[in-house]
Scaffold this motif. Structure first.
Motif: not given
Length: 357
Positions: A133-135, A157-161, A179-181, A206-208
């Motif tokens: 993922k991008l860092l 593929n980012i899962d944390d902002v 991949q934000l959850l 996360v949109c779901l």
């Protein structure tokens, strides 16, 4: 492959030079250069282009950012869809406002320290190895914190902002296809980004989540557009009223529960102090209530000498218990008590509760 040189610029530029102008004078006047999709793989020295402000080099084969150190008046740089793997050699571009690097091979956003004029950063759709993922380099984020207003990090593929909380001046965040959850993480982010008015998170897991949109609208007063849909005042006001009503019900329920706990505590304390034994009269008459408690015995013990030894105390307490029991028995006859055995039970020596049947 083609190298971007001053000669190539002079030949292909849309700006026509006058007959009396030298090439040097002509290059100094150029403000815009467009060499997109020209198979450019390297950038030569462009230091003679003193007034260059906009450079289009997207859709080429450039693998390194080089020879832009002297383009100090550059404000817009378009390098998307090349083969760049590292952001470098941009530190001298103090006037750079917009940087487009989408569609490259960049794994870490770094090397942007000192670019205090940068307002827009577009790094979407990096071609990363599977699973990576991008860092973000903390030093770069810290450097951009007070100035960056638009950030595009889509499809990385980012899962944390949460690292982006430092970007206090950000007003637009585009992060679709990641991949934000967790809604909680987004709530924390919005609490920090008080100037953010547009956020697009379409096609993230996360949109779901239930109440995803409602929760984000409630936590941010500045947000005007979410996932491409406008947030109308009526929608926000309705959600605010609903939340206020829900919170009021929670407070009321908590208060009632606390009062109930206090009430139960009083009852428990009463039962602890007074061991209640029911004794029923068959005859009609005024019910009598007799308590023989530890308090009575303590009062009785108060008459004893303070110097009394601890060994005498159990005997005194037992004598008082027997005395209290005898007093209660003197009030009753065998004919009056349906359960006379209780009065002589060795386990019942402290309290007697007399109730009319």
């Amino acid at each position: 492959m083609v190298r971007l040189t001053l000669d190539l610029i002079a030949k292909k530029s849309n700006l026509k030079s006058r007959k009396e102008e030298t090439t040097l004078q002509y290059l100094k006047k150029i403000t815009h250069i467009n060499f997109s999709a020209k198979n450019i793989d390297a950038i030569e020295d462009l230091s003679l282009c003193k007034n260059l402000s906009v450079l289009y080099l997207y859709d080429n084969c450039i693998s390194q950012i080089t020879n832009l150190n002297y383009a100090t008046n550059l404000t817009h740089l378009y390098l998307q869809n090349n083969c760049i793997s590292c952001i470098e050699n941009l530190g001298s571009l103090k006037k750079l406002e917009k940087l487009y690097l989408g569609g490259n091979y960049i794994a870490v956003i770094e090397g942007l320290e000192g670019l205090e004029g940068l307002r827009e950063l577009h790094v979407e759709s990096q071609r990363l190895p599977l699973g990576e993922k991008l860092l973000f380099d903390p030093r770069t984020l810290h450097s951009l914190a007070k100035f960056l207003s638009i950030l595009n990090i889509s499809n990385n593929n980012i899962d944390d902002v949460r690292d982006l909380e430092i970007l206090e001046n950000l007003n637009q965040l585009i992060a679709v296809d990641n991949q934000l959850l967790h809604v909680k993480d987004l709530e924390c982010l919005l609490n920090k980004l008080t100037k953010l008015w547009k956020m697009d998170l379409n096609r993230n897991p996360v949109c779901l989540k239930p109440k995803y949109r409602d929760r984000l609208i409630l936590v941010s007063k500045s947000l005007e557009f979410l996932d491409g849909k406008e947030i109308k005042n009526m929608e926000r006001q309705f959600l605010m009223n609903w939340k206020a009503s829900k919170d009021a019900k929670k407070i009321s329920k908590k208060r009632n529960s606390k009062n109930e706990d206090i009430s139960n505590s009083h009852i428990s304390n009463f039962e602890t102090m007074y061991h209640i034994v029911p004794v029923y009269y068959p005859q009609m008459g005024k019910p009598k209530l007799v308590f023989f408690s530890d308090t009575q015995r303590c009062l009785a013990n108060g008459n004893a000498s303070p110097e009394s030894s601890q060994e005498d105390n159990p005997k005194i307490i037992e004598d008082m218990g027997n005395l209290s029991l005898k007093e209660s028995e003197s009030l009753l006859t065998k004919n009056d008590v349906c359960e006379p055995h209780l009065l002589h039970n060795s386990k019942v020596k402290e309290n007697v509760f007399v109730k009319h049947q």
